[in-house]
Design a protein around this motif. Structure first.
Motif, PDB file in Angstrom:
ATOM      1  N   LEU A 128      10.279   9.925  19.795  1.00  0.00           N
ATOM      2  CA  LEU A 128       9.066   9.560  19.058  1.00  0.00           C
ATOM      3  C   LEU A 128       8.206   8.517  19.769  1.00  0.00           C
ATOM      4  O   LEU A 128       6.974   8.634  19.785  1.00  0.00           O
ATOM      5  CB  LEU A 128       9.428   9.085  17.654  1.00  0.00           C
ATOM      6  CG  LEU A 128      10.037  10.170  16.743  1.00  0.00           C
ATOM      7  CD1 LEU A 128      10.319   9.601  15.358  1.00  0.00           C
ATOM      8  CD2 LEU A 128       9.105  11.367  16.646  1.00  0.00           C
ATOM      9  N   PRO A 129       8.793   7.449  20.376  1.00  0.00           N
ATOM     10  CA  PRO A 129       7.929   6.501  21.098  1.00  0.00           C
ATOM     11  C   PRO A 129       7.136   7.176  22.219  1.00  0.00           C
ATOM     12  O   PRO A 129       5.957   6.840  22.445  1.00  0.00           O
ATOM     13  CB  PRO A 129       8.928   5.477  21.659  1.00  0.00           C
ATOM     14  CG  PRO A 129      10.106   5.562  20.748  1.00  0.00           C
ATOM     15  CD  PRO A 129      10.194   7.001  20.354  1.00  0.00           C
ATOM     16  N   PHE A 130       7.751   8.121  22.906  1.00  0.00           N
ATOM     17  CA  PHE A 130       7.049   8.831  23.971  1.00  0.00           C
ATOM     18  C   PHE A 130       5.953   9.727  23.397  1.00  0.00           C
ATOM     19  O   PHE A 130       4.850   9.802  23.938  1.00  0.00           O
ATOM     20  CB  PHE A 130       8.044   9.677  24.782  1.00  0.00           C
ATOM     21  CG  PHE A 130       9.070   8.870  25.504  1.00  0.00           C
ATOM     22  CD1 PHE A 130       8.800   8.307  26.739  1.00  0.00           C
ATOM     23  CD2 PHE A 130      10.324   8.652  24.941  1.00  0.00           C
ATOM     24  CE1 PHE A 130       9.751   7.552  27.408  1.00  0.00           C
ATOM     25  CE2 PHE A 130      11.277   7.907  25.603  1.00  0.00           C
ATOM     26  CZ  PHE A 130      10.987   7.350  26.838  1.00  0.00           C
ATOM     27  N   LEU A 131       6.254  10.403  22.293  1.00  0.00           N
ATOM     28  CA  LEU A 131       5.279  11.308  21.675  1.00  0.00           C
ATOM     29  C   LEU A 131       4.050  10.545  21.200  1.00  0.00           C
ATOM     30  O   LEU A 131       2.907  10.939  21.482  1.00  0.00           O
ATOM     31  CB  LEU A 131       5.950  12.044  20.509  1.00  0.00           C
ATOM     32  CG  LEU A 131       5.188  13.215  19.880  1.00  0.00           C
ATOM     33  CD1 LEU A 131       6.173  14.184  19.225  1.00  0.00           C
ATOM     34  CD2 LEU A 131       4.192  12.752  18.812  1.00  0.00           C
ATOM     35  N   LEU A 132       4.285   9.454  20.468  1.00  0.00           N
ATOM     36  CA  LEU A 132       3.164   8.684  19.914  1.00  0.00           C
ATOM     37  C   LEU A 132       2.343   8.016  21.017  1.00  0.00           C
ATOM     38  O   LEU A 132       1.105   7.985  20.947  1.00  0.00           O
ATOM     39  CB  LEU A 132       3.694   7.640  18.936  1.00  0.00           C
ATOM     40  CG  LEU A 132       4.367   8.211  17.681  1.00  0.00           C
ATOM     41  CD1 LEU A 132       4.963   7.095  16.836  1.00  0.00           C
ATOM     42  CD2 LEU A 132       3.376   9.024  16.858  1.00  0.00           C
ATOM     43  N   THR A 133       3.019   7.495  22.039  1.00  0.00           N
ATOM     44  CA  THR A 133       2.290   6.870  23.143  1.00  0.00           C
ATOM     45  C   THR A 133       1.497   7.914  23.932  1.00  0.00           C
ATOM     46  O   THR A 133       0.352   7.664  24.329  1.00  0.00           O
ATOM     47  CB  THR A 133       3.258   6.137  24.087  1.00  0.00           C
ATOM     48  OG1 THR A 133       4.079   5.261  23.334  1.00  0.00           O
ATOM     49  CG2 THR A 133       2.493   5.328  25.120  1.00  0.00           C
ATOM     50  N   ALA A 134       2.090   9.087  24.151  1.00  0.00           N
ATOM     51  CA  ALA A 134       1.379  10.165  24.853  1.00  0.00           C
ATOM     52  C   ALA A 134       0.146  10.590  24.068  1.00  0.00           C
ATOM     53  O   ALA A 134      -0.922  10.853  24.652  1.00  0.00           O
ATOM     54  CB  ALA A 134       2.311  11.355  25.076  1.00  0.00           C
ATOM     55  N   ALA A 135       0.270  10.667  22.737  1.00  0.00           N
ATOM     56  CA  ALA A 135      -0.882  11.028  21.900  1.00  0.00           C
ATOM     57  C   ALA A 135      -1.989   9.983  22.020  1.00  0.00           C
ATOM     58  O   ALA A 135      -3.177  10.322  22.125  1.00  0.00           O
ATOM     59  CB  ALA A 135      -0.439  11.178  20.447  1.00  0.00           C
ATOM     60  N   ALA A 136      -1.597   8.710  22.022  1.00  0.00           N
ATOM     61  CA  ALA A 136      -2.594   7.634  22.169  1.00  0.00           C
ATOM     62  C   ALA A 136      -3.285   7.705  23.526  1.00  0.00           C
ATOM     63  O   ALA A 136      -4.513   7.531  23.631  1.00  0.00           O
ATOM     64  CB  ALA A 136      -1.909   6.274  21.992  1.00  0.00           C
ATOM     65  N   VAL A 137      -2.518   7.990  24.576  1.00  0.00           N
ATOM     66  CA  VAL A 137      -3.098   8.106  25.914  1.00  0.00           C
ATOM     67  C   VAL A 137      -4.056   9.291  25.980  1.00  0.00           C
ATOM     68  O   VAL A 137      -5.066   9.253  26.700  1.00  0.00           O
ATOM     69  CB  VAL A 137      -1.984   8.240  26.976  1.00  0.00           C
ATOM     70  CG1 VAL A 137      -2.579   8.508  28.361  1.00  0.00           C
ATOM     71  CG2 VAL A 137      -1.143   6.967  27.019  1.00  0.00           C
ATOM     72  N   HIS A 138      -3.775  10.346  25.214  1.00  0.00           N
ATOM     73  CA  HIS A 138      -4.686  11.490  25.162  1.00  0.00           C
ATOM     74  C   HIS A 138      -6.087  11.058  24.713  1.00  0.00           C
ATOM     75  O   HIS A 138      -7.096  11.540  25.249  1.00  0.00           O
ATOM     76  CB  HIS A 138      -4.155  12.558  24.195  1.00  0.00           C
ATOM     77  CG  HIS A 138      -3.362  13.632  24.866  1.00  0.00           C
ATOM     78  ND1 HIS A 138      -2.007  13.534  25.074  1.00  0.00           N
ATOM     79  CD2 HIS A 138      -3.731  14.828  25.401  1.00  0.00           C
ATOM     80  CE1 HIS A 138      -1.580  14.628  25.674  1.00  0.00           C
ATOM     81  NE2 HIS A 138      -2.604  15.421  25.893  1.00  0.00           N
ATOM     82  N   TYR A 139      -6.155  10.162  23.728  1.00  0.00           N
ATOM     83  CA  TYR A 139      -7.464   9.734  23.230  1.00  0.00           C
ATOM     84  C   TYR A 139      -8.200   8.896  24.281  1.00  0.00           C
ATOM     85  O   TYR A 139      -9.428   8.995  24.417  1.00  0.00           O
ATOM     86  CB  TYR A 139      -7.296   8.954  21.927  1.00  0.00           C
ATOM     87  CG  TYR A 139      -6.879   9.845  20.775  1.00  0.00           C
ATOM     88  CD1 TYR A 139      -7.728  10.815  20.275  1.00  0.00           C
ATOM     89  CD2 TYR A 139      -5.618   9.724  20.204  1.00  0.00           C
ATOM     90  CE1 TYR A 139      -7.349  11.642  19.231  1.00  0.00           C
ATOM     91  CE2 TYR A 139      -5.223  10.550  19.163  1.00  0.00           C
ATOM     92  CZ  TYR A 139      -6.096  11.507  18.680  1.00  0.00           C
ATOM     93  OH  TYR A 139      -5.705  12.339  17.652  1.00  0.00           O
ATOM     94  N   VAL A 140      -7.461   8.078  25.023  1.00  0.00           N
ATOM     95  CA  VAL A 140      -8.085   7.341  26.133  1.00  0.00           C
ATOM     96  C   VAL A 140      -8.575   8.332  27.189  1.00  0.00           C
ATOM     97  O   VAL A 140      -9.656   8.172  27.770  1.00  0.00           O
ATOM     98  CB  VAL A 140      -7.079   6.347  26.754  1.00  0.00           C
ATOM     99  CG1 VAL A 140      -7.731   5.576  27.894  1.00  0.00           C
ATOM    100  CG2 VAL A 140      -6.558   5.383  25.698  1.00  0.00           C
ATOM    101  N   TYR A 141      -7.794   9.379  27.416  1.00  0.00           N
ATOM    102  CA  TYR A 141      -8.171  10.425  28.366  1.00  0.00           C
ATOM    103  C   TYR A 141      -9.476  11.092  27.944  1.00  0.00           C
ATOM    104  O   TYR A 141     -10.381  11.301  28.773  1.00  0.00           O
ATOM    105  CB  TYR A 141      -7.044  11.451  28.460  1.00  0.00           C
ATOM    106  CG  TYR A 141      -7.451  12.824  28.898  1.00  0.00           C
ATOM    107  CD1 TYR A 141      -7.869  13.068  30.206  1.00  0.00           C
ATOM    108  CD2 TYR A 141      -7.413  13.900  28.012  1.00  0.00           C
ATOM    109  CE1 TYR A 141      -8.252  14.339  30.613  1.00  0.00           C
ATOM    110  CE2 TYR A 141      -7.789  15.169  28.406  1.00  0.00           C
ATOM    111  CZ  TYR A 141      -8.202  15.394  29.703  1.00  0.00           C
ATOM    112  OH  TYR A 141      -8.569  16.642  30.095  1.00  0.00           O
ATOM    113  N   TYR A 142      -9.595  11.446  26.662  1.00  0.00           N
ATOM    114  CA  TYR A 142     -10.824  12.083  26.192  1.00  0.00           C
ATOM    115  C   TYR A 142     -12.034  11.184  26.441  1.00  0.00           C
ATOM    116  O   TYR A 142     -13.097  11.643  26.882  1.00  0.00           O
ATOM    117  CB  TYR A 142     -10.723  12.401  24.697  1.00  0.00           C
ATOM    118  CG  TYR A 142      -9.692  13.444  24.346  1.00  0.00           C
ATOM    119  CD1 TYR A 142      -9.526  14.583  25.128  1.00  0.00           C
ATOM    120  CD2 TYR A 142      -8.872  13.289  23.221  1.00  0.00           C
ATOM    121  CE1 TYR A 142      -8.565  15.534  24.806  1.00  0.00           C
ATOM    122  CE2 TYR A 142      -7.912  14.238  22.898  1.00  0.00           C
ATOM    123  CZ  TYR A 142      -7.764  15.356  23.697  1.00  0.00           C
ATOM    124  OH  TYR A 142      -6.812  16.287  23.364  1.00  0.00           O
ATOM    125  N   ALA A 143     -11.886   9.891  26.142  1.00  0.00           N
ATOM    126  CA  ALA A 143     -13.002   8.953  26.325  1.00  0.00           C
ATOM    127  C   ALA A 143     -13.388   8.829  27.798  1.00  0.00           C
ATOM    128  O   ALA A 143     -14.570   8.869  28.152  1.00  0.00           O
ATOM    129  CB  ALA A 143     -12.629   7.587  25.761  1.00  0.00           C
TER     130      ALA A 143
END
Length: 469
Positions: A248-263
């Motif tokens: 879960l820590p990897f999943l949630l952090t990866a999801a957060a990084v996705h939003y930085v990626y989009y920006a």
């Protein structure tokens, strides 16, 4: 475009058919389930916990019985000394096995700890093997390290896996590494086939990106794509177990990084030409994943694989400068985009190996990484969102399925292969996108494009050839 897709699909089909031309379908078809793999992984985690707590009762519960062989072969100097002083028949394997090990743990006055790296699990029904690199520490100081191998048996009565035999090679060392424990099972199909699937995923990635590029509203099209991901993720999540807590820590952090990626991606496209910033971000990602995989995850890549990844990344990066130098700010955002791509790739590569179920991890990542995009697109395009959905739902659904399939294949491949080669092959989508532009948009196939394509092609051949496997 239709002819191109049909031709490439036919080529991939022929490639896959050739790989399976031999009548060896039974080879490697082991009976293994995500629940069993998670159970085996839990045995390893419980073993580490028992050592830390000096809980020999818990330790014994992990063993098939107390008489199993659980020892390190002695070095030649110890064998020679034992034969001279005690036993002329000493073969280097200490008697007592697990019992002696348990007594040592219980009687130790120091904090005992064992760390595992590069865990690989192979299972066929009731029999399994776990091998990994280890460090054995006392009071945080490494006493020895090496390769450890366990055999495990699933007991029919209770379905529980127990250690049957443990062997290790041990060497003194003062070195230390830090890496999250992860599971990398043996591939259930030929490695060449997995590489072929990743190349298909790269093509799918190029196709859905070309759809976004050709859309009149990039944000709404991206929102439509992520809506499909939300829908597919939600449906799949209803039929699979939740990802293991360790992932879960990897999943949630990866999801957060996705939003930085989009920006970062949207800013890079705003400030620079797509054909310049896209290759920078996609070309540097495999290099960063390679470094992270080696330094943090302890993944081993031989010289052939490293050379192949370098060729692919160099070819992709060279495309950026085929039309002149991009603006400085665009380059900065492109680099940031590349770092975020490497970040979520690496995090998900580790996380999916701990999830127990690859489908479950993929489903929940689609939900976590897509919800914010759908909300943002709906809010910012409130007046046009409904009309866009009515007129573009078909192409949005196609692009969404391509996106989900492409990323899902790539993540699944990382449960069977090291992360860097998968990342490198996935980013060849840049070359596919370039070829799509040449064929469907009648863009000029210039000499720099040709050189980049050749570099990537050679890299793919080297990466997927038998000597690099």
């Amino acid at each position: 475009m239709t002819l191109l897709v049909a031709s490439l699909a036919l080529t991939c089909s022929a490639f896959c058919t050739t790989l399976h031309a031999e009548n060896t379908s039974h080879i490697g078809r082991h009976q293994s389930t995500p629940d069993d793999v998670q159970a085996i992984n839990q045995v390893l985690l419980d073993f580490q916990s028992a050592l830390l707590n000096k809980d020999v009762k818990q330790l014994s519960s992990l063993m098939l019985n107390s008489n199993i062989l659980f020892a390190s072969p002695s070095d030649q100097q110890t064998i020679t000394r034992a034969r001279e002083q005690v036993d002329v028949n000493y073969d280097g394997l200490p008697t007592g096995g697990y019992s002696n090990f348990a007594r040592f743990i219980a009687g130790s006055k120091k904090r005992v700890q064992e760390k595992f790296y590069n865990v690989k699990i192979s299972q066929d029904d009731n029999l399994a093997w776990a091998s990994f690199d280890f460090e054995f520490l006392e009071d945080e100081k490494i006493q020895n390290y090496g390769l450890e191998s366990w055999q495990l048996m699933k007991q029919t009565a209770n379905g529980k896996f127990s250690a049957w035999c443990g062997r290790r090679t041990a060497r003194p060392s003062n070195k230390s590494h830090s890496c999250p424990i992860h599971v990398l099972p043996e591939p259930l199909m030929r490695i060449e086939m997995i590489y072929g699937l990743v190349l298909v995923a790269a093509l799918a990635h190029a196709l859905w990106n070309s759809i976004v590029k050709g859309s009149q509203d990039h944000l709404l099209m991206l929102g439509a794509i992520r809506s499909v991901g939300l829908l597919v993720g939600g449906i799949v999540a209803c039929f699979v177990p939740l990802p293991a807590a360790a992932s879960l820590p990897f999943l949630l952090t990866a999801a957060a990084v996705h939003y930085v990626y989009y920006a970062c991606m949207l800013n890079a496209y705003r400030l620079g030409d797509l054909g310049q910033v896209y290759p920078i971000s996609r070309g540097m990602a495999p290099l960063v994943v390679t470094i992270l995989g080696i330094v943090i995850a302890g993944e081993y890549l031989d010289g052939w694989k490293l050379a192949a990844i370098f060729l692919i990344s160099t070819g992709l990066l060279s495309l950026s400068f085929s039309r002149g130098k991009p603006p400085s700010k665009a380059i900065a955002f492109a680099i940031a985009t590349g770092l975020t791509i490497a970040g979520y790739t690496f995090l998900s590569g580790l996380g999916i190996r701990l999830a127990g179920s690859a489908l479950s991890y993929i489903a929940w990542l689609e939900i976590a990484a897509g919800a914010g995009v759908v909300i943002a697109a709906t809010v910012r395009r409130r007046s046009t969102a409904i009309e866009f959905a009515r007129s573009h739902w078909r192409i949005g659904m196609i692009a969404g399925m391509l996106s989900v399939g492409a990323y899902g294949i790539s993540l699944w491949a990382m449960t069977r292969l090291p992360m860097a080669p998968v990342a490198a092959l996935r980013e060849t989508s840049v070359i596919f996108a370039s070829l799509i532009g040449v064929i469907s948009l009648k863009e000029k196939f210039s000499l720099p494009r040709f050189a980049a394509a050749c570099s990537v092609a050679v890299g793919i051949i080297v990466l997927t050839s038998p000597h690099a496997a």
